[in-house]
Design a protein around this motif. Structure first.
Motif, PDB file in Angstrom:
ATOM      1  N   GLY A  70       0.799  -1.217   0.000  1.00 15.62           N
ATOM      2  CA  GLY A  70       0.000   0.000   0.000  1.00 15.62           C
ATOM      3  C   GLY A  70       0.829   1.263   0.000  1.00 15.62           C
ATOM      4  N   THR A  71       2.165   1.123  -0.013  1.00 16.89           N
ATOM      5  CA  THR A  71       3.048   2.289   0.049  1.00 16.89           C
ATOM      6  C   THR A  71       3.822   2.507  -1.240  1.00 16.89           C
ATOM      7  OG1 THR A  71       4.950   1.065   0.945  1.00 16.89           O
ATOM      8  CG2 THR A  71       3.320   1.887   2.528  1.00 16.89           C
ATOM      9  N   ALA A  72       3.753   1.562  -2.173  1.00 23.19           N
ATOM     10  CA  ALA A  72       4.488   1.689  -3.432  1.00 23.19           C
ATOM     11  C   ALA A  72       3.865   0.753  -4.462  1.00 23.19           C
ATOM     12  CB  ALA A  72       5.962   1.347  -3.236  1.00 23.19           C
ATOM     13  N   SER A  73       4.118   1.010  -5.724  1.00 22.84           N
ATOM     14  CA  SER A  73       3.602   0.117  -6.758  1.00 22.84           C
ATOM     15  C   SER A  73       4.360  -1.202  -6.719  1.00 22.84           C
ATOM     16  CB  SER A  73       3.739   0.755  -8.146  1.00 22.84           C
ATOM     17  OG  SER A  73       5.107   0.953  -8.460  1.00 22.84           O
ATOM     18  N   GLY A  74       3.707  -2.259  -7.182  1.00 25.81           N
ATOM     19  CA  GLY A  74       4.343  -3.565  -7.189  1.00 25.81           C
ATOM     20  C   GLY A  74       3.692  -4.456  -8.223  1.00 25.81           C
ATOM     21  N   PRO A  75       4.417  -5.425  -8.750  1.00 27.26           N
ATOM     22  CA  PRO A  75       3.866  -6.305  -9.777  1.00 27.26           C
ATOM     23  C   PRO A  75       2.886  -7.323  -9.210  1.00 27.26           C
ATOM     24  CG  PRO A  75       6.059  -7.030  -9.179  1.00 27.26           C
ATOM     25  CD  PRO A  75       5.824  -5.750  -8.439  1.00 27.26           C
ATOM     26  N   ASN A  76       1.894  -7.656 -10.002  1.00 23.72           N
ATOM     27  CA  ASN A  76       0.997  -8.791  -9.768  1.00 23.72           C
ATOM     28  C   ASN A  76      -0.050  -8.612  -8.676  1.00 23.72           C
ATOM     29  OD1 ASN A  76       2.268 -10.308 -11.817  1.00 23.72           O
ATOM     30  ND2 ASN A  76       3.861 -10.926 -10.383  1.00 23.72           N
ATOM     31  N   ILE A  77       0.218  -7.828  -7.666  1.00 29.60           N
ATOM     32  CA  ILE A  77      -0.767  -7.652  -6.592  1.00 29.60           C
ATOM     33  C   ILE A  77      -1.214  -6.192  -6.520  1.00 29.60           C
ATOM     34  CG2 ILE A  77       0.029  -9.612  -5.225  1.00 29.60           C
ATOM     35  CD1 ILE A  77       1.489  -7.591  -3.416  1.00 29.60           C
ATOM     36  N   ALA A  78      -1.331  -5.586  -7.683  1.00 31.22           N
ATOM     37  CA  ALA A  78      -1.541  -4.145  -7.761  1.00 31.22           C
ATOM     38  C   ALA A  78      -2.791  -3.675  -7.038  1.00 31.22           C
ATOM     39  CB  ALA A  78      -1.610  -3.717  -9.233  1.00 31.22           C
ATOM     40  N   PHE A  79      -3.941  -4.342  -7.246  1.00 34.66           N
ATOM     41  CA  PHE A  79      -5.155  -3.822  -6.615  1.00 34.66           C
ATOM     42  C   PHE A  79      -5.207  -4.140  -5.132  1.00 34.66           C
ATOM     43  CE2 PHE A  79      -9.630  -2.936  -5.875  1.00 34.66           C
ATOM     44  CZ  PHE A  79      -9.724  -1.720  -6.539  1.00 34.66           C
ATOM     45  N   TYR A  80      -4.565  -5.203  -4.716  1.00 35.11           N
ATOM     46  CA  TYR A  80      -4.400  -5.450  -3.281  1.00 35.11           C
ATOM     47  C   TYR A  80      -3.676  -4.263  -2.659  1.00 35.11           C
ATOM     48  CZ  TYR A  80      -2.594  -7.688   0.988  1.00 35.11           C
ATOM     49  OH  TYR A  80      -2.263  -7.990   2.289  1.00 35.11           O
ATOM     50  N   GLY A  81      -2.636  -3.772  -3.338  1.00 36.02           N
ATOM     51  CA  GLY A  81      -1.921  -2.600  -2.858  1.00 36.02           C
ATOM     52  C   GLY A  81      -2.806  -1.365  -2.814  1.00 36.02           C
ATOM     53  N   VAL A  82      -3.659  -1.210  -3.810  1.00 34.60           N
ATOM     54  CA  VAL A  82      -4.601  -0.083  -3.816  1.00 34.60           C
ATOM     55  C   VAL A  82      -5.492  -0.141  -2.580  1.00 34.60           C
ATOM     56  CG1 VAL A  82      -6.598   0.907  -5.001  1.00 34.60           C
ATOM     57  CG2 VAL A  82      -4.598   0.201  -6.318  1.00 34.60           C
ATOM     58  N   SER A  83      -5.988  -1.329  -2.255  1.00 34.00           N
ATOM     59  CA  SER A  83      -6.868  -1.461  -1.087  1.00 34.00           C
ATOM     60  C   SER A  83      -6.114  -1.168   0.206  1.00 34.00           C
ATOM     61  CB  SER A  83      -7.488  -2.867  -1.039  1.00 34.00           C
ATOM     62  OG  SER A  83      -6.543  -3.849  -0.641  1.00 34.00           O
ATOM     63  N   LYS A  84      -4.859  -1.577   0.283  1.00 37.64           N
ATOM     64  CA  LYS A  84      -4.082  -1.327   1.498  1.00 37.64           C
ATOM     65  C   LYS A  84      -3.690   0.143   1.612  1.00 37.64           C
ATOM     66  CE  LYS A  84      -4.244  -5.480   3.127  1.00 37.64           C
ATOM     67  NZ  LYS A  84      -5.003  -5.768   4.378  1.00 37.64           N
ATOM     68  N   ALA A  85      -3.486   0.811   0.485  1.00 33.39           N
ATOM     69  CA  ALA A  85      -3.249   2.256   0.530  1.00 33.39           C
ATOM     70  C   ALA A  85      -4.486   2.963   1.069  1.00 33.39           C
ATOM     71  CB  ALA A  85      -2.909   2.773  -0.867  1.00 33.39           C
ATOM     72  N   ALA A  86      -5.651   2.503   0.662  1.00 27.68           N
ATOM     73  CA  ALA A  86      -6.895   3.069   1.192  1.00 27.68           C
ATOM     74  C   ALA A  86      -7.017   2.812   2.685  1.00 27.68           C
ATOM     75  CB  ALA A  86      -8.095   2.484   0.454  1.00 27.68           C
ATOM     76  N   LEU A  87      -6.597   1.627   3.140  1.00 27.06           N
ATOM     77  CA  LEU A  87      -6.664   1.295   4.565  1.00 27.06           C
ATOM     78  C   LEU A  87      -5.711   2.178   5.371  1.00 27.06           C
ATOM     79  CD1 LEU A  87      -7.919  -0.583   6.690  1.00 27.06           C
ATOM     80  CD2 LEU A  87      -6.036  -2.178   6.264  1.00 27.06           C
ATOM     81  N   ILE A  88      -4.554   2.484   4.809  1.00 27.46           N
ATOM     82  CA  ILE A  88      -3.617   3.380   5.487  1.00 27.46           C
ATOM     83  C   ILE A  88      -4.230   4.768   5.641  1.00 27.46           C
ATOM     84  CG2 ILE A  88      -1.412   4.600   5.204  1.00 27.46           C
ATOM     85  CD1 ILE A  88      -0.326   1.968   3.954  1.00 27.46           C
ATOM     86  N   ASN A  89      -4.886   5.260   4.607  1.00 26.72           N
ATOM     87  CA  ASN A  89      -5.518   6.569   4.702  1.00 26.72           C
ATOM     88  C   ASN A  89      -6.715   6.526   5.644  1.00 26.72           C
ATOM     89  OD1 ASN A  89      -7.397   8.932   3.569  1.00 26.72           O
ATOM     90  ND2 ASN A  89      -5.267   9.352   3.040  1.00 26.72           N
ATOM     91  N   LEU A  90      -7.445   5.409   5.643  1.00 24.90           N
ATOM     92  CA  LEU A  90      -8.548   5.243   6.582  1.00 24.90           C
ATOM     93  C   LEU A  90      -8.033   5.301   8.020  1.00 24.90           C
ATOM     94  CD1 LEU A  90     -11.599   4.538   6.996  1.00 24.90           C
ATOM     95  CD2 LEU A  90     -10.892   2.134   7.016  1.00 24.90           C
ATOM     96  N   THR A  91      -6.871   4.722   8.260  1.00 25.61           N
ATOM     97  CA  THR A  91      -6.249   4.773   9.582  1.00 25.61           C
ATOM     98  C   THR A  91      -6.008   6.217  10.019  1.00 25.61           C
ATOM     99  OG1 THR A  91      -5.182   2.617   9.253  1.00 25.61           O
ATOM    100  CG2 THR A  91      -4.212   4.077  10.908  1.00 25.61           C
ATOM    101  N   LEU A  92      -5.507   7.038   9.120  1.00 25.80           N
ATOM    102  CA  LEU A  92      -5.273   8.444   9.434  1.00 25.80           C
ATOM    103  C   LEU A  92      -6.579   9.151   9.803  1.00 25.80           C
ATOM    104  CD1 LEU A  92      -2.825   9.386   6.534  1.00 25.80           C
ATOM    105  CD2 LEU A  92      -2.235   9.096   8.945  1.00 25.80           C
ATOM    106  N   GLN A  93      -7.599   8.935   9.004  1.00 23.69           N
ATOM    107  CA  GLN A  93      -8.867   9.607   9.239  1.00 23.69           C
ATOM    108  C   GLN A  93      -9.500   9.164  10.554  1.00 23.69           C
ATOM    109  OE1 GLN A  93      -9.853  12.005   7.173  1.00 23.69           O
ATOM    110  NE2 GLN A  93     -11.602  12.510   8.469  1.00 23.69           N
ATOM    111  N   LEU A  94      -9.481   7.857  10.821  1.00 26.15           N
ATOM    112  CA  LEU A  94     -10.062   7.345  12.060  1.00 26.15           C
ATOM    113  C   LEU A  94      -9.271   7.808  13.280  1.00 26.15           C
ATOM    114  CD1 LEU A  94     -10.959   3.704  10.969  1.00 26.15           C
ATOM    115  CD2 LEU A  94     -12.578   5.534  11.521  1.00 26.15           C
ATOM    116  N   ALA A  95      -7.949   7.885  13.146  1.00 21.93           N
ATOM    117  CA  ALA A  95      -7.125   8.356  14.261  1.00 21.93           C
ATOM    118  C   ALA A  95      -7.518   9.774  14.650  1.00 21.93           C
ATOM    119  CB  ALA A  95      -5.650   8.299  13.885  1.00 21.93           C
ATOM    120  N   ASP A  96      -7.823  10.586  13.666  1.00 22.19           N
ATOM    121  CA  ASP A  96      -8.237  11.966  13.924  1.00 22.19           C
ATOM    122  C   ASP A  96      -9.632  12.008  14.533  1.00 22.19           C
ATOM    123  OD1 ASP A  96      -8.292  14.718  13.964  1.00 22.19           O
ATOM    124  OD2 ASP A  96      -8.647  14.944  11.821  1.00 22.19           O
TER     125      ASP A  96
END
Length: 274
Positions: A169-195
């Protein structure tokens, strides 16, 4: 108890940071989730674990101790299962202090151009939206339990949350691209919920690299030595490598830590920076 749990204990034995505390861990019938459950129980806690297989959960509860653990089978993105698990956690143990949003899926390998929209939608529903719903409902249930307990000295509801993200979720990567997209969203969700949930509830995330679990098997099986060479620490992670940092972020040792994503990656991100 699993061998890796024993290996992961501190040299002088575990502390008691979770004495009297209750944690709900999704996707914890095996792998990282189960390792976290073992760690919290070893430090005095009680756990409610979820997973899709009732039989596997039964085995996990037997390992953890039936007096310390409760297993509830179901799918992470199923609303009835979610309500049942949270309700049983409060009914059985009288409180809910910690939540680990560990359940996640990655059913698609390959470039985004080949990704089916329905599969992408399912990944988001389990990896992101379900984490939001588990959080909202756990916060409400924990607050209700604390308010109803006249003997509670602290009046605490849900103290802390750990979301299981990924370095994908922090950088592009081969083969698991959309999994990474979902984890990037989860990281941003963490920021919002923390606030939004501060100061009552701390929210942090962990971003592991490849951990030797069934979910990640396709990334290293048959080529573990080659895969390990990409890490400065020269090995892949095991579930206990994540359980320790999770316990820290959940515990009062991290009382002034919120909105953070801790990489647990064997140094992989350092090498990427080069």
């Amino acid at each position: 108890m699993a061998d890796n749990v024993v290996a992961g204990e501190a040299e002088n034995g575990p502390g008691r940071r979770f004495e009297g505390r209750v944690a709900l861990i999704t996707g914890a019938s095996r792998g990282i989730g189960l390792a976290i459950a073992h760690r919290l129980v070893a430090e005095g806690g009680r756990v409610v674990i979820t997973g899709r297989s009732a039989d596997t959960l039964k085995e996990a509860v037997a390992e953890l101790g039936p007096d310390r653990a409760l297993g509830i089978a179901g799918k992470a993105d199923d609303a009835e299962h979610r309500a049942d698990a949270i309700g049983q956690a409060v009914d059985r143990f009288g409180r809910l202090d910690h939540l680990v949003n560990n359940a996640g899926i990655n059913p698609a390998y390959g470039p985004l151009a080949e990704l089916e929209t329905g599969v992408a939608r399912k990944i988001l529903e389990v990896n992101v939206l379900a984490a939001l719903e588990w959080t909202r409902e756990s916060v409400a249930a924990a607050a209700g339990a604390a308010a109803a307990d006249s003997s509670a000295a602290t009046g605490h509801g849900l103290r802390s949350i750990v979301n299981m993200a990924s370095i994908a979720g922090t950088a592009s990567g081969p083969n698991i691209a959309f999994y990474g997209v979902s984890k990037a969203a989860l990281i941003n969700l963490t920021l919002q919920l923390a606030d939004e949930l501060a100061p009552a509830t701390r929210v942090n995330a962990l971003a592991p690299a490849v951990i030797k679990t069934r979910l990640a098997r396709a990334l290293y099986e048959g080529r573990e030595e080659e895969a390990s060479a990409a890490y400065p620490l020269r090995r892949l992670g095991v579930p206990d490598d994540v359980a320790g940092p999770a316990a820290f972020l959940l515990s009062d040792d991290a009382a002034w830590v919120t909105g953070q994503t801790l990489r647990v990656d064997g140094g992989a991100s350092v090498r990427a920076a080069w």
